[in-house]
Design a protein around this motif. Structure first.
Motif, PDB file in Angstrom:
ATOM      1  N   ARG A  17       0.861  -1.180   0.000  1.00  0.00           N
ATOM      2  CA  ARG A  17       0.000   0.000   0.000  1.00  0.00           C
ATOM      3  C   ARG A  17       0.899   1.232   0.000  1.00  0.00           C
ATOM      4  O   ARG A  17       1.646   1.462   0.951  1.00  0.00           O
ATOM      5  CB  ARG A  17      -0.928  -0.007   1.213  1.00  0.00           C
ATOM      6  CG  ARG A  17      -2.006   1.076   1.157  1.00  0.00           C
ATOM      7  CD  ARG A  17      -3.133   0.749   2.120  1.00  0.00           C
ATOM      8  NE  ARG A  17      -2.707   0.828   3.495  1.00  0.00           N
ATOM      9  CZ  ARG A  17      -2.880   1.900   4.273  1.00  0.00           C
ATOM     10  NH1 ARG A  17      -3.461   2.979   3.800  1.00  0.00           N
ATOM     11  NH2 ARG A  17      -2.471   1.892   5.528  1.00  0.00           N
ATOM     12  N   ALA A  18       0.835   1.986  -1.096  1.00  0.00           N
ATOM     13  CA  ALA A  18       1.710   3.150  -1.249  1.00  0.00           C
ATOM     14  C   ALA A  18       1.343   4.246  -0.257  1.00  0.00           C
ATOM     15  O   ALA A  18       0.195   4.371   0.161  1.00  0.00           O
ATOM     16  CB  ALA A  18       1.618   3.681  -2.671  1.00  0.00           C
ATOM     17  N   GLN A  19       2.344   5.031   0.114  1.00  0.00           N
ATOM     18  CA  GLN A  19       2.149   6.201   0.951  1.00  0.00           C
ATOM     19  C   GLN A  19       2.773   7.417   0.253  1.00  0.00           C
ATOM     20  O   GLN A  19       3.438   7.285  -0.785  1.00  0.00           O
ATOM     21  CB  GLN A  19       2.776   5.982   2.331  1.00  0.00           C
ATOM     22  CG  GLN A  19       2.180   4.841   3.132  1.00  0.00           C
ATOM     23  CD  GLN A  19       0.744   5.091   3.539  1.00  0.00           C
ATOM     24  OE1 GLN A  19       0.308   6.235   3.687  1.00  0.00           O
ATOM     25  NE2 GLN A  19      -0.017   4.019   3.732  1.00  0.00           N
ATOM     26  N   THR A  20       2.557   8.581   0.809  1.00  0.00           N
ATOM     27  CA  THR A  20       3.034   9.827   0.200  1.00  0.00           C
ATOM     28  C   THR A  20       4.535   9.759  -0.090  1.00  0.00           C
ATOM     29  O   THR A  20       5.337   9.429   0.783  1.00  0.00           O
ATOM     30  CB  THR A  20       2.752  11.009   1.129  1.00  0.00           C
ATOM     31  OG1 THR A  20       1.354  11.075   1.408  1.00  0.00           O
ATOM     32  CG2 THR A  20       3.200  12.322   0.491  1.00  0.00           C
ATOM     33  N   GLY A  21       4.888  10.032  -1.333  1.00  0.00           N
ATOM     34  CA  GLY A  21       6.296  10.059  -1.728  1.00  0.00           C
ATOM     35  C   GLY A  21       6.812   8.749  -2.274  1.00  0.00           C
ATOM     36  O   GLY A  21       7.832   8.733  -2.968  1.00  0.00           O
ATOM     37  N   THR A  22       6.165   7.626  -1.960  1.00  0.00           N
ATOM     38  CA  THR A  22       6.614   6.346  -2.496  1.00  0.00           C
ATOM     39  C   THR A  22       6.083   6.175  -3.914  1.00  0.00           C
ATOM     40  O   THR A  22       5.049   6.746  -4.271  1.00  0.00           O
ATOM     41  CB  THR A  22       6.142   5.181  -1.615  1.00  0.00           C
ATOM     42  OG1 THR A  22       4.703   5.142  -1.593  1.00  0.00           O
ATOM     43  CG2 THR A  22       6.657   5.343  -0.188  1.00  0.00           C
ATOM     44  N   ARG A  23       6.785   5.379  -4.708  1.00  0.00           N
ATOM     45  CA  ARG A  23       6.315   5.225  -6.088  1.00  0.00           C
ATOM     46  C   ARG A  23       6.701   3.868  -6.657  1.00  0.00           C
ATOM     47  O   ARG A  23       7.716   3.272  -6.268  1.00  0.00           O
ATOM     48  CB  ARG A  23       6.850   6.341  -6.982  1.00  0.00           C
ATOM     49  CG  ARG A  23       8.341   6.340  -7.210  1.00  0.00           C
ATOM     50  CD  ARG A  23       8.785   7.624  -7.895  1.00  0.00           C
ATOM     51  NE  ARG A  23      10.216   7.587  -8.208  1.00  0.00           N
ATOM     52  CZ  ARG A  23      10.698   7.339  -9.422  1.00  0.00           C
ATOM     53  NH1 ARG A  23       9.864   7.114 -10.435  1.00  0.00           N
ATOM     54  NH2 ARG A  23      12.002   7.314  -9.649  1.00  0.00           N
TER      55      ARG A  23
END
Length: 261
Positions: free
Chosen positions: A248-254
């Motif tokens: 589950r992605a979070q802010t800034g991850t890609r």
């Protein structure tokens, strides 16, 4: 919240959709499954050649991902006709020996694995029945809950079913509340249980709904490998990983690479 299905299930891994697997073996497996009320699935695999020209039976990464996730929903038995391998670094149609692992390693701790025909189909299916009726994981803190192919893709962990093995694992990677993976990122259990809330099962133990890790890159950019994707975590950021390997992605991850079609 979706419940875990305790009904056993069999996946048969064979080349050419089983056409080179003896018909009596397939028939025996199917009859046994039908008698027990188990579902069964025949999975075909590709054969590639390595740098030495030797054929390697390779499971497609998306199929491997589906298999791994399925092991967290049912008591899954994997019967392998050819000693199948899988890539732990997402790639399709290219062999990278640094990340080439036997399918048995992926299944270990989460499901039941056996080569077939082996000692005989009846004996193998009886062993699977005994495995499926027992619990092989103690709690959320058990290292067998980890998606080890993402946590330590370069290390084949073989002894987590012993006290000595778990002690050695924690000595190498840290305590359950603050693990450090091979990529030098911290895996911290997320007690807030955000996101997905469905139940997951690890070898007979039902995990706390929503159990996941915050994976943090403290000192540098980090990368996490799943069977299909590569995720980048910038310094001082984090993403979430579930026991079944879901990210589950979070802010800034890609997402920086994928082999999903």
């Amino acid at each position: 919240m979706r419940a875990v299905d305790s009904t056993p299930e069999i996946w048969i891994i064979a080349p050419d959709q089983g056409r080179r697997l003896a018909s009596e073996i397939l028939a025996s497996i199917r009859v046994h499954c039908d008698e027990k009320g188990w579902s069964h699935r025949l999975v075909g695999i590709a054969t590639l050649k390595n740098s030495a020209g030797k054929p390697v039976a390779l499971l497609d990464p998306e199929t491997g991902d589906n298999l791994y996730r399925r092991m967290h929903k049912v008591r899954l038995g994997v019967l392998d006709a050819v000693g199948t391998s899988i890539q732990l670094n997402p790639t399709r149609n290219v062999l990278d020996k640094r990340f080439l692992a036997k399918l048995s390693r992926l299944v270990r701790y989460k499901g039941f694995y056996s080569r077939i025909p082996g000692p005989g189909i009846a004996s193998i299916l009886n062993s699977f029945t005994e495995w499926a009726e027992s619990q092989h994981c103690s709690d959320d803190r058990d290292p067998r809950v980890l998606p080890l192919h993402s946590f330590c893709p370069g290390t084949n962990i073989v002894n987590l079913d012993t006290v000595e093995g778990q002690t050695q694992f924690r000595s190498q990677f840290g305590p359950p509340n603050s693990l450090t993976c091979e990529q030098d990122m911290r895996w911290i259990p997320d007690r807030a249980r955000h996101g997905r809330r469905e139940s997951q099962n690890v070898a007979g133990f039902t995990l706390t709904p929503g159990f996941q890790w915050d994976v943090e890159a403290d000192r540098h950019h980090g990368k996490i490998l799943t069977l299909c994707d590569v995720w980048e975590i910038p310094r001082s950021r984090h993403l979430n990983i579930y026991p079944n390997g879901h990210v589950r992605a979070q802010t800034g991850t890609r997402l920086v690479a994928t082999v999903r079609r």
